[in-house]
Write an enzyme that holds these catalytic residues in place. Sequence first.
Site, short mmCIF file in Angstrom:
data_model
loop_
_atom_site.label_atom_id
_atom_site.label_comp_id
_atom_site.label_asym_id
_atom_site.label_seq_id
_atom_site.Cartn_x
_atom_site.Cartn_y
_atom_site.Cartn_z
N HIS A 55 0.80 -1.35 0.02
CA HIS A 55 -0.26 -0.04 0.06
C HIS A 55 0.86 1.15 -0.20
O HIS A 55 1.64 1.69 1.12
CB HIS A 55 -0.90 0.19 1.20
CG HIS A 55 -1.95 1.19 1.19
ND1 HIS A 55 -3.39 0.81 1.02
CD2 HIS A 55 -1.70 2.31 1.03
CE1 HIS A 55 -3.80 2.13 1.20
NE2 HIS A 55 -2.99 3.03 1.18
N HIS A 57 1.33 5.20 -2.15
CA HIS A 57 0.64 6.28 -3.17
C HIS A 57 2.12 6.80 -3.71
O HIS A 57 2.70 7.74 -3.27
CB HIS A 57 0.06 7.42 -2.40
CG HIS A 57 -1.19 7.22 -1.63
ND1 HIS A 57 -2.64 7.16 -1.92
CD2 HIS A 57 -1.30 6.16 -0.43
CE1 HIS A 57 -3.35 6.72 -1.19
NE2 HIS A 57 -2.66 6.24 -0.28
N GLN A 150 -9.76 9.87 -4.77
CA GLN A 150 -9.37 10.63 -3.50
C GLN A 150 -10.47 11.40 -2.93
O GLN A 150 -10.76 11.54 -1.51
CB GLN A 150 -8.26 11.74 -3.56
CG GLN A 150 -7.70 12.25 -2.29
CD GLN A 150 -7.18 11.71 -1.27
OE1 GLN A 150 -6.15 11.50 -1.25
NE2 GLN A 150 -8.14 11.33 -0.19
N HIS A 208 -9.65 2.31 0.46
CA HIS A 208 -9.45 3.17 1.76
C HIS A 208 -10.76 3.17 2.42
O HIS A 208 -11.65 3.76 2.17
CB HIS A 208 -9.15 4.63 1.21
CG HIS A 208 -7.62 4.78 0.92
ND1 HIS A 208 -7.16 4.23 -0.22
CD2 HIS A 208 -6.54 5.34 1.50
CE1 HIS A 208 -5.87 4.53 -0.32
NE2 HIS A 208 -5.43 5.10 0.46
N GLU A 211 -11.04 5.26 7.21
CA GLU A 211 -9.67 5.77 7.58
C GLU A 211 -9.95 6.88 8.36
O GLU A 211 -9.62 8.10 8.11
CB GLU A 211 -8.65 6.29 6.58
CG GLU A 211 -7.32 6.56 7.03
CD GLU A 211 -6.21 6.92 5.60
OE1 GLU A 211 -6.80 7.12 4.77
OE2 GLU A 211 -5.25 7.42 6.08
N ASP A 307 2.25 3.27 2.82
CA ASP A 307 1.14 4.36 2.51
C ASP A 307 1.83 5.72 1.87
O ASP A 307 1.64 6.15 0.70
CB ASP A 307 0.44 5.06 3.95
CG ASP A 307 -0.81 5.33 3.72
OD1 ASP A 307 -1.54 5.24 2.63
OD2 ASP A 307 -1.36 6.20 4.20
N1 17E Z 1 -5.16 9.80 0.91
C1 17E Z 1 -5.89 9.33 1.66
O1 17E Z 1 -7.04 9.59 1.73
N2 17E Z 1 -5.38 8.63 2.68
C2 17E Z 1 -4.31 8.33 2.86
N3 17E Z 1 -3.59 7.71 3.75
C3 17E Z 1 -3.23 8.90 1.94
C4 17E Z 1 -3.86 9.72 0.79
C5 17E Z 1 -1.73 8.67 1.87
FE FE2 Z 2 -3.41 5.17 1.55
#
Ligand code: 17E
Ligand code: FE2
Length: 414
Positions: A55, A57, A150, A208, A211, A307
């Site tokens: 994982h 980006h 995103q 995702h 989070e 990440d």
């Molecule tokens: N974007 C997001 O929504 N969550 C993350 N952990 C990262 C980007 C790195």
């Molecule tokens: Fe992520």
Amino acid sequence: MLFRNGLIENATEGVDIRVLDGKFAAIAPNLEPLPGEEIIDCTGKLILPPFIESHIHLDTCLTAGQPSWNMSGTLFEGIERWEERKQFLTKEDVRSRVKKVLHMQVANGIQHVRTHVDINDPKFTALEAILELREEVKSFINIQIVAFPQYGILSYPKGRELLEEALKMGADAVGAIPHFEFTREYSVESLNICFELAQKYGKLIDVHCDEIDDEASRGLETLAARAYETGMRDMVTASHTTAMHSYNNAYVNRLMRLLKMSGINFVANPCVNVHLGGRVDNYPKRRAMTRVKELVAEGINVSFGNDDIFDPWNPMGNAGMRDAVFMGLYVGHMLGYEEIMKSYKFVTYNAARTLHLGDAYGIKEGNSASFVIMDAKNYYEVLKDNATVLASYKDGKLIARTEPAKTQVFVPGE
Ligand code: 17E
Ligand code: FE2
């Protein structure tokens, strides 16, 4: 080539590995060298299958502070800072940063990477750059691309269309971000769309998921239910799931049954989860990593990722997998001897399951000869001493080598 007397996956007795035509031709003690065969002594050195970054980006890597720093340390400010940097994206910019990171990863023994790429961009600048690179670098690193919305699928203009286009362009997996959608209804519907598109285009899913330190963020139950109902099961991955840290135990007890039935994979990102999480707390502050120990105890597949590397969500990061494991074990209360010894699986075999690498991954006769040699006798030492990745071989070819640092101490006495 004959790799002599290495300690495969924490074995206490050395064995020999013969590599012929890029494959593991034989793995056994005391192999007779063939005439003229090159011999590499691995006595006392740990040999592991290559590391896997499950994982990351890549599109955002190496952009911290450009143009401004994430001062609050929250996920949401990270998204704001990224939005500023996104305005300056060019294909060349993405290419040069991503290449740099890929080289850092190769140096650290990584040979497989799953990257999320922000596709909430009608120009698809980052996606195009990384799709091109995926081809260009495949002789030394395998890149899997998740189309990552995103800002959401339903909470961003044409979110669904952008996601579908990204899949047509060649992304390998479908993403979603249920905790960022405007409403709970959107959150559920975004996951339905995610499954619909994955099935339409024959893609994997990596979401995702939850989070956030909000115990009411329950995208996970929907994700697992759909994985079960559609039969997509282990083609589905729940990344982050940090809200699970905050769920009450009665709910988790019920949820766990569904998680097991669903067969889905989990990815925790220990460094970044701990850094971004707990930010709305005073004291006590939540650790904000998902329940790794309990998931593992239930036989559920969990891997660790980084990440981010030096970007709006992580001011640190060295592209190696060691720190993710180190932090994961500390935060997850998993520092028992056996837990430490086998923790390499979080960044090797478990990650291979998540990426669907199949039986081709791993050190066994007939497989491609891809492996790393560590400057330590077992994985306990690797973690404790931050051991050097001495060499990384892919398909029998050396793709990275590092000399261990030498330190001398000048003190009176002894
Ligand atoms: N974007 C997001 O929504 N969550 C993350 N952990 C990262 C980007 C790195
Ligand atoms: Fe992520």
